[in-house]
Motif scaffolding. Structure first.
Motif, mmCIF file in Angstrom:
data_model
loop_
_atom_site.group_PDB
_atom_site.id
_atom_site.type_symbol
_atom_site.label_atom_id
_atom_site.label_comp_id
_atom_site.label_asym_id
_atom_site.label_seq_id
_atom_site.Cartn_x
_atom_site.Cartn_y
_atom_site.Cartn_z
ATOM 1 N N ILE A 148 0.857 -1.196 0.000
ATOM 2 C CA ILE A 148 0.000 0.000 0.000
ATOM 3 C C ILE A 148 0.885 1.236 0.000
ATOM 4 C CG2 ILE A 148 -1.602 1.312 1.468
ATOM 5 C CD1 ILE A 148 -2.904 -1.352 2.165
ATOM 6 N N TYR A 149 0.562 2.191 -0.870
ATOM 7 C CA TYR A 149 1.389 3.393 -1.042
ATOM 8 C C TYR A 149 0.745 4.570 -0.305
ATOM 9 C CZ TYR A 149 4.277 6.838 -3.479
ATOM 10 O OH TYR A 149 5.157 7.831 -3.775
ATOM 11 N N CYS A 150 1.519 5.251 0.512
ATOM 12 C CA CYS A 150 1.069 6.459 1.240
ATOM 13 C C CYS A 150 -0.228 6.214 2.017
ATOM 14 C CB CYS A 150 0.896 7.633 0.293
ATOM 15 S SG CYS A 150 2.423 8.450 -0.138
ATOM 16 N N VAL A 187 0.955 16.747 -5.016
ATOM 17 C CA VAL A 187 1.789 17.026 -6.194
ATOM 18 C C VAL A 187 3.242 16.827 -5.758
ATOM 19 C CG1 VAL A 187 2.462 18.729 -7.930
ATOM 20 C CG2 VAL A 187 0.106 18.667 -7.081
ATOM 21 N N GLU A 188 3.861 15.754 -6.273
ATOM 22 C CA GLU A 188 5.259 15.474 -5.901
ATOM 23 C C GLU A 188 6.202 16.427 -6.633
ATOM 24 O OE1 GLU A 188 6.305 11.493 -6.932
ATOM 25 O OE2 GLU A 188 4.755 10.590 -5.683
ATOM 26 N N THR A 189 7.227 16.891 -5.914
ATOM 27 C CA THR A 189 8.320 17.637 -6.550
ATOM 28 C C THR A 189 9.602 17.119 -5.916
ATOM 29 O OG1 THR A 189 6.859 19.556 -6.676
ATOM 30 C CG2 THR A 189 9.182 19.946 -7.112
ATOM 31 N N HIS A 190 10.439 16.439 -6.710
ATOM 32 C CA HIS A 190 11.626 15.799 -6.111
ATOM 33 C C HIS A 190 12.808 15.782 -7.073
ATOM 34 C CE1 HIS A 190 10.335 12.276 -8.386
ATOM 35 N NE2 HIS A 190 9.219 12.166 -7.691
ATOM 36 N N ILE A 191 13.985 15.597 -6.454
ATOM 37 C CA ILE A 191 15.231 15.630 -7.242
ATOM 38 C C ILE A 191 15.346 14.420 -8.172
ATOM 39 C CG2 ILE A 191 16.598 14.503 -5.427
ATOM 40 C CD1 ILE A 191 18.942 16.332 -6.259
ATOM 41 N N GLU A 193 14.549 11.598 -10.991
ATOM 42 C CA GLU A 193 13.983 11.686 -12.337
ATOM 43 C C GLU A 193 13.112 10.443 -12.586
ATOM 44 O OE1 GLU A 193 16.222 12.604 -16.564
ATOM 45 O OE2 GLU A 193 17.327 11.736 -14.927
ATOM 46 N N HIS A 194 12.182 10.535 -13.540
ATOM 47 C CA HIS A 194 11.381 9.367 -13.897
ATOM 48 C C HIS A 194 11.330 9.165 -15.416
ATOM 49 C CE1 HIS A 194 9.763 8.829 -9.934
ATOM 50 N NE2 HIS A 194 8.927 9.851 -9.961
ATOM 51 N N GLY A 195 11.240 7.884 -15.807
ATOM 52 C CA GLY A 195 10.838 7.487 -17.157
ATOM 53 C C GLY A 195 9.711 6.491 -16.957
ATOM 54 N N ILE A 204 -5.332 11.187 -15.968
ATOM 55 C CA ILE A 204 -4.827 12.535 -16.248
ATOM 56 C C ILE A 204 -3.511 12.706 -15.512
ATOM 57 C CG2 ILE A 204 -5.231 15.018 -15.917
ATOM 58 C CD1 ILE A 204 -7.250 14.016 -17.788
ATOM 59 N N TYR A 205 -2.456 13.058 -16.238
ATOM 60 C CA TYR A 205 -1.172 13.346 -15.601
ATOM 61 C C TYR A 205 -0.947 14.844 -15.573
ATOM 62 C CZ TYR A 205 2.454 10.596 -13.484
ATOM 63 O OH TYR A 205 3.218 9.950 -12.549
ATOM 64 N N ARG A 206 -0.615 15.365 -14.386
ATOM 65 C CA ARG A 206 -0.149 16.752 -14.300
ATOM 66 C C ARG A 206 1.377 16.720 -14.346
ATOM 67 N NH1 ARG A 206 -0.469 21.678 -9.892
ATOM 68 N NH2 ARG A 206 1.498 22.518 -10.643
ATOM 69 N N PRO A 227 7.106 19.127 -11.124
ATOM 70 C CA PRO A 227 5.924 18.832 -10.315
ATOM 71 C C PRO A 227 5.057 17.790 -11.027
ATOM 72 C CG PRO A 227 6.306 21.190 -10.438
ATOM 73 C CD PRO A 227 7.214 20.557 -11.448
ATOM 74 N N GLN A 228 4.558 16.796 -10.300
ATOM 75 C CA GLN A 228 3.870 15.661 -10.920
ATOM 76 C C GLN A 228 2.728 15.157 -10.053
ATOM 77 O OE1 GLN A 228 6.907 12.132 -10.057
ATOM 78 N NE2 GLN A 228 7.939 14.057 -10.583
ATOM 79 N N TRP A 229 1.650 14.799 -10.726
ATOM 80 C CA TRP A 229 0.453 14.259 -10.064
ATOM 81 C C TRP A 229 -0.277 13.400 -11.080
ATOM 82 C CZ3 TRP A 229 -4.742 14.372 -11.199
ATOM 83 C CH2 TRP A 229 -5.626 14.052 -10.169
ATOM 84 N N VAL A 239 -2.250 1.390 -14.673
ATOM 85 C CA VAL A 239 -0.998 0.786 -14.229
ATOM 86 C C VAL A 239 0.150 1.358 -15.038
ATOM 87 C CG1 VAL A 239 0.250 -1.386 -13.878
ATOM 88 C CG2 VAL A 239 -2.254 -1.364 -13.752
ATOM 89 N N TYR A 240 1.190 1.825 -14.354
ATOM 90 C CA TYR A 240 2.394 2.210 -15.096
ATOM 91 C C TYR A 240 3.650 1.655 -14.445
ATOM 92 C CZ TYR A 240 2.453 6.598 -12.135
ATOM 93 O OH TYR A 240 2.447 7.532 -11.137
ATOM 94 N N ILE A 241 4.647 1.404 -15.301
ATOM 95 C CA ILE A 241 5.975 0.968 -14.841
ATOM 96 C C ILE A 241 6.880 2.178 -14.981
ATOM 97 C CG2 ILE A 241 6.470 -0.030 -17.148
ATOM 98 C CD1 ILE A 241 8.284 -2.093 -15.749
ATOM 99 N N TYR A 242 7.725 2.426 -13.954
ATOM 100 C CA TYR A 242 8.557 3.620 -14.045
ATOM 101 C C TYR A 242 9.925 3.425 -13.423
ATOM 102 C CZ TYR A 242 7.393 4.845 -9.162
ATOM 103 O OH TYR A 242 7.243 4.840 -7.798
ATOM 104 N N TYR A 243 10.843 4.201 -13.963
ATOM 105 C CA TYR A 243 12.244 4.264 -13.531
ATOM 106 C C TYR A 243 12.421 5.447 -12.580
ATOM 107 C CZ TYR A 243 16.923 6.296 -14.000
ATOM 108 O OH TYR A 243 18.130 6.887 -13.741
ATOM 109 N N LYS A 244 13.344 5.284 -11.633
ATOM 110 C CA LYS A 244 13.675 6.391 -10.711
ATOM 111 C C LYS A 244 15.132 6.211 -10.308
ATOM 112 C CE LYS A 244 11.686 8.124 -6.344
ATOM 113 N NZ LYS A 244 10.535 7.927 -5.415
ATOM 114 N N ASN A 245 15.916 7.265 -10.324
ATOM 115 C CA ASN A 245 17.281 7.164 -9.795
ATOM 116 C C ASN A 245 17.221 7.310 -8.279
ATOM 117 O OD1 ASN A 245 16.497 9.846 -10.657
ATOM 118 N ND2 ASN A 245 18.511 10.536 -9.984
HETATM 119 O O1 UGY Z 1 8.134 7.082 -6.658
HETATM 120 C C1 UGY Z 1 7.664 8.141 -7.054
HETATM 121 O O2 UGY Z 1 8.286 9.213 -6.973
HETATM 122 C C2 UGY Z 1 6.270 8.126 -7.670
HETATM 123 N N1 UGY Z 1 5.273 8.228 -6.663
HETATM 124 N N2 UGY Z 1 6.129 9.170 -8.655
HETATM 125 C C3 UGY Z 1 5.167 9.132 -9.622
HETATM 126 O O3 UGY Z 1 4.411 8.166 -9.694
HETATM 127 N N3 UGY Z 1 5.106 10.159 -10.465
#
Ligand code: UGY
Ligand code: MN
Length: 253
Positions: A148-150, A187-191, A193-195, A204-206, A227-229, A239-245
């Motif tokens: 479960i997330y958040c 709305v996440e804002t973080h150092i 990066e995502h793909g 809807i993606y902000r 900024p992302q939401w 459902v999405y798959i994503y990369y994060k450093n």
């Molecule tokens: O892991 C993440 O930062 C994720 N919650 N970000 C996102 O889905 N845009």
């Protein structure tokens, strides 16, 4: 009724700190050592990103052969099946399987079913003093627990790589499931990066201060501090798959 398709329209947009790339604009690249396949470099350094994201579709004669060099290679099987050989293993992988190959490893992907499609992330490995590089991983999404997330039971996260307690890894790849109507809690804002690639559903993606309708097959790049939401729409989970450093944040000045 006139049914002329307007070929000048696309949802694809490439901005300073984000991009939405839809499949209608894909143009193939030649990757030396990768034959019998179509390769789309969807996200790369040329766009301003710190990693690359590729979608590769193989024929039954397709072969992806090479050495990872300075960049680690992660791939997820979107469709079909193929055989992977690394220095230590030979495995048959199929839809829902994934493979992580660390730096300076030879690999060969072959014996693919016609139409086998791979999503791959390529990132230069950042060495951490005193910590050894990760080993090869071959696994399936189905074997990864959904957490479960958040605190929201309608947001489910699967961490495909052991990022949180293992500083060897400098990248994470996660699969994020939003039940119908669920949304990111802020709305996440973080150092980091995502793909991202949408595997299912829509929403809807902000991104920055813009709002985009998105669906299965769409790819998104989010630069650091974009900024992302996201909010899911429709009756099936999004459902999405994503990369994060991860795990290599800069020293605090
Ligand atoms: O892991 C993440 O930062 C994720 N919650 N970000 C996102 O889905 N845009
Ligand atoms: Mn994020």
């Amino acid at each position: 009724m006139d049914k002329i398709k307007l070929t000048a329209l696309s949802r694809t947009t490439v901005e300073r700190n984000h991009a939405l790339v839809t499949g209608d604009g894909f143009v193939n690249s030649v990757v030396p050592g990768w034959t019998g396949c179509e390769v789309n470099v969807v996200i790369s350094k040329a766009m301003g990103a710190g990693f690359s994201q590729l979608i590769t579709t193989m024929t039954s004669n397709g072969v992806l052969e090479g050495e990872t060099g300075a960049s680690q290679l992660f791939f997820y099987v979107l469709e079909g099946a193929c055989t992977v050989i690394t220095s230590s293993q030979k495995n048959r992988v199929e839809k829902g399987s994934y493979v992580y190959i660390p730096v300076h490893e030879a690999y060969k992907v072959f014996n693919s079913e016609e139409g086998t499609t791979l999503l791959s992330f390529h990132k230069e490995y950042e060495v951490l003093k005193g910590v050894s590089k990760p080993g090869i991983i071959i696994n399936t999404q189905a074997s990864i627990e959904k957490t479960i997330y958040c605190g929201d039971p309608n947001l489910l996260m699967q961490n495909l790589l052991p990022d949180e307690n293992n500083l060897s890894f400098d990248m994470a790849v996660n699969i994020f499931t939003y039940n119908p109507g669920a949304n990111l809690p802020f709305v996440e804002t973080h150092i980091m990066e995502h793909g991202l690639l949408y595997l299912q559903g829509q929403g809807i993606y902000r991104l920055d201060d813009k709002w985009y309708p998105v669906k299965k097959g769409d790819c998104i790049w989010m630069a650091p501090y974009c900024p992302q939401w996201f909010g899911a729409l429709g009756v099936e989970p999004a459902v999405y798959i994503y990369y994060k450093n991860v795990n290599r944040l800069p020293e605090i000045m």
